[in-house]
Design a protein around this motif. Structure first.
Motif, mmCIF file in Angstrom:
data_model
loop_
_atom_site.group_PDB
_atom_site.id
_atom_site.type_symbol
_atom_site.label_atom_id
_atom_site.label_comp_id
_atom_site.label_asym_id
_atom_site.label_seq_id
_atom_site.Cartn_x
_atom_site.Cartn_y
_atom_site.Cartn_z
ATOM 1 N N ASP A 22 55.688 -91.952 -110.340
ATOM 2 C CA ASP A 22 56.800 -91.214 -109.742
ATOM 3 C C ASP A 22 57.958 -92.140 -109.381
ATOM 4 O O ASP A 22 59.120 -91.829 -109.659
ATOM 5 C CB ASP A 22 56.333 -90.425 -108.512
ATOM 6 C CG ASP A 22 55.367 -89.298 -108.882
ATOM 7 O OD1 ASP A 22 55.312 -88.920 -110.070
ATOM 8 O OD2 ASP A 22 54.665 -88.810 -107.982
ATOM 9 N N ALA A 23 57.639 -93.268 -108.784
ATOM 10 C CA ALA A 23 58.689 -94.233 -108.413
ATOM 11 C C ALA A 23 59.368 -94.791 -109.668
ATOM 12 O O ALA A 23 60.602 -94.926 -109.709
ATOM 13 C CB ALA A 23 58.094 -95.370 -107.593
ATOM 14 N N LEU A 24 58.572 -95.100 -110.690
ATOM 15 C CA LEU A 24 59.143 -95.633 -111.936
ATOM 16 C C LEU A 24 60.017 -94.592 -112.629
ATOM 17 O O LEU A 24 61.086 -94.920 -113.151
ATOM 18 C CB LEU A 24 58.030 -96.110 -112.878
ATOM 19 C CG LEU A 24 57.311 -97.387 -112.454
ATOM 20 C CD1 LEU A 24 56.039 -97.595 -113.255
ATOM 21 C CD2 LEU A 24 58.236 -98.601 -112.590
ATOM 22 N N LEU A 25 59.580 -93.334 -112.630
ATOM 23 C CA LEU A 25 60.382 -92.254 -113.225
ATOM 24 C C LEU A 25 61.726 -92.111 -112.515
ATOM 25 O O LEU A 25 62.774 -92.011 -113.169
ATOM 26 C CB LEU A 25 59.630 -90.922 -113.151
ATOM 27 C CG LEU A 25 58.705 -90.578 -114.300
ATOM 28 C CD1 LEU A 25 57.912 -89.315 -113.988
ATOM 29 C CD2 LEU A 25 59.475 -90.420 -115.593
ATOM 30 N N LYS A 63 63.889 -96.627 -124.533
ATOM 31 C CA LYS A 63 62.462 -96.451 -124.241
ATOM 32 C C LYS A 63 62.111 -96.811 -122.795
ATOM 33 O O LYS A 63 61.049 -96.448 -122.313
ATOM 34 C CB LYS A 63 61.593 -97.281 -125.194
ATOM 35 C CG LYS A 63 61.524 -96.753 -126.605
ATOM 36 C CD LYS A 63 60.766 -95.451 -126.697
ATOM 37 C CE LYS A 63 59.329 -95.685 -127.042
ATOM 38 N NZ LYS A 63 58.561 -94.469 -127.198
ATOM 39 N N VAL A 64 63.000 -97.517 -122.094
ATOM 40 C CA VAL A 64 62.754 -97.842 -120.689
ATOM 41 C C VAL A 64 62.580 -96.548 -119.893
ATOM 42 O O VAL A 64 61.806 -96.487 -118.943
ATOM 43 C CB VAL A 64 63.895 -98.707 -120.092
ATOM 44 C CG1 VAL A 64 63.752 -98.858 -118.587
ATOM 45 C CG2 VAL A 64 63.908 -100.082 -120.749
ATOM 46 N N ALA A 65 63.263 -95.501 -120.302
ATOM 47 C CA ALA A 65 63.183 -94.214 -119.596
ATOM 48 C C ALA A 65 61.859 -93.491 -119.862
ATOM 49 O O ALA A 65 61.489 -92.588 -119.116
ATOM 50 C CB ALA A 65 64.352 -93.326 -120.014
ATOM 51 N N ASP A 66 61.126 -93.899 -120.897
ATOM 52 C CA ASP A 66 59.857 -93.244 -121.258
ATOM 53 C C ASP A 66 58.695 -93.915 -120.534
ATOM 54 O O ASP A 66 57.923 -94.675 -121.115
ATOM 55 C CB ASP A 66 59.665 -93.294 -122.783
ATOM 56 C CG ASP A 66 58.448 -92.529 -123.252
ATOM 57 O OD1 ASP A 66 57.768 -91.880 -122.422
ATOM 58 O OD2 ASP A 66 58.157 -92.582 -124.464
ATOM 59 N N VAL A 67 58.572 -93.624 -119.252
ATOM 60 C CA VAL A 67 57.570 -94.264 -118.392
ATOM 61 C C VAL A 67 56.152 -94.063 -118.932
ATOM 62 O O VAL A 67 55.309 -94.954 -118.838
ATOM 63 C CB VAL A 67 57.706 -93.735 -116.941
ATOM 64 C CG1 VAL A 67 56.557 -94.218 -116.069
ATOM 65 C CG2 VAL A 67 59.045 -94.159 -116.353
ATOM 66 N N ASP A 68 55.888 -92.908 -119.542
ATOM 67 C CA ASP A 68 54.538 -92.639 -120.051
ATOM 68 C C ASP A 68 54.153 -93.528 -121.237
ATOM 69 O O ASP A 68 52.978 -93.623 -121.582
ATOM 70 C CB ASP A 68 54.388 -91.158 -120.419
ATOM 71 C CG ASP A 68 54.450 -90.273 -119.176
ATOM 72 O OD1 ASP A 68 53.978 -90.712 -118.105
ATOM 73 O OD2 ASP A 68 54.976 -89.153 -119.277
ATOM 74 N N SER A 69 55.130 -94.200 -121.848
ATOM 75 C CA SER A 69 54.811 -95.097 -122.964
ATOM 76 C C SER A 69 54.553 -96.535 -122.510
ATOM 77 O O SER A 69 54.116 -97.364 -123.301
ATOM 78 C CB SER A 69 55.945 -95.094 -124.007
ATOM 79 O OG SER A 69 57.055 -95.829 -123.524
ATOM 80 N N TYR A 70 54.805 -96.835 -121.227
ATOM 81 C CA TYR A 70 54.607 -98.198 -120.728
ATOM 82 C C TYR A 70 53.169 -98.641 -120.985
ATOM 83 O O TYR A 70 52.219 -97.974 -120.594
ATOM 84 C CB TYR A 70 54.871 -98.294 -119.231
ATOM 85 C CG TYR A 70 56.313 -98.131 -118.788
ATOM 86 C CD1 TYR A 70 57.347 -97.944 -119.689
ATOM 87 C CD2 TYR A 70 56.627 -98.165 -117.444
ATOM 88 C CE1 TYR A 70 58.656 -97.801 -119.250
ATOM 89 C CE2 TYR A 70 57.937 -98.025 -116.998
ATOM 90 C CZ TYR A 70 58.946 -97.839 -117.909
ATOM 91 O OH TYR A 70 60.237 -97.699 -117.470
ATOM 92 N N GLY A 71 53.014 -99.784 -121.633
ATOM 93 C CA GLY A 71 51.681 -100.332 -121.873
ATOM 94 C C GLY A 71 51.000 -99.763 -123.103
ATOM 95 O O GLY A 71 49.842 -100.074 -123.354
ATOM 96 N N THR A 72 51.717 -98.944 -123.888
ATOM 97 C CA THR A 72 51.104 -98.396 -125.103
ATOM 98 C C THR A 72 51.685 -99.020 -126.363
ATOM 99 O O THR A 72 51.153 -98.808 -127.450
ATOM 100 C CB THR A 72 51.289 -96.860 -125.202
ATOM 101 O OG1 THR A 72 52.682 -96.557 -125.309
ATOM 102 C CG2 THR A 72 50.687 -96.157 -123.997
#
Length: 165
Positions: A22-25, A63-72
């Motif tokens: 949530d904070a990252l989003l 892609k920085v805005a795509d928090v759900d992709s972090y680490g994938t």
């Protein structure tokens, strides 16, 4: 480190991202640069617990805005930036890439200068993996089972080789 060192590292990182989602989003919407800084702070923190420098790369800044992709995808792991040669034969690193990643993967000698060695693994449409003696850079999806298996093999047999004998 165990046979699933890479998988454990990425699972740990993804769990930390989920905890802070949530904070990252909110940050990614307000200030993408701040989100980039925060996610890389998180990567450094998680990486330090696994004795590596974990880095996230964003070749496409949006892609920085795509928090759900972090680490994938697009992950770098530095274990020893001063290591110039592999602790196993370079041919073994290439052979394991072909064996684990399958027929679509082409392992080539790369970055061979000043006594350094390296391997670039090109995987058809999936991207590439740059394997250096002290680091690995995965310019592809890292949640792919074959990629995880190869990265786990690298961690156990190249980066965290147990000294025996």
């Amino acid at each position: 480190m165990g046979t699933t060192a890479f998988s454990a590292l990425m699972d740990d990182f993804r769990a930390n991202v989920a905890q802070n989602r949530d904070a990252l989003l909110a940050m990614a919407k307000r200030n993408p640069h701040m989100a980039y800084q925060k996610v890389n702070e998180l990567a450094l923190f998680v990486g330090s617990r696994h004795r590596v420098n974990l880095q996230l790369h964003f070749p496409v800044p949006a892609k920085v805005a795509d928090v759900d992709s972090y680490g994938t995808e697009n992950v770098g792991i530095v274990v020893d930036k001063f290591r110039r040669t592999f602790p196993v034969p370079r041919e073994t690193v290439k052979q394991k890439a072909a064996e684990i990643l399958g027929p679509g993967a082409k392992a080539l000698d790369a970055y061979m200068y000043e006594g350094k060695e390296g391997v670039k693994v090109v995987m058809a449409a999936e991207g590439r993996i740059e394997v250096l003696p002290g680091s690995v850079h995965l310019w592809c999806r890292v949640d792919n089972e074959r990629v995880k298996k190869y990265a786990d093999w690298l961690m156990e047999n190249v980066y965290f080789v147990s000294a025996t004998g």
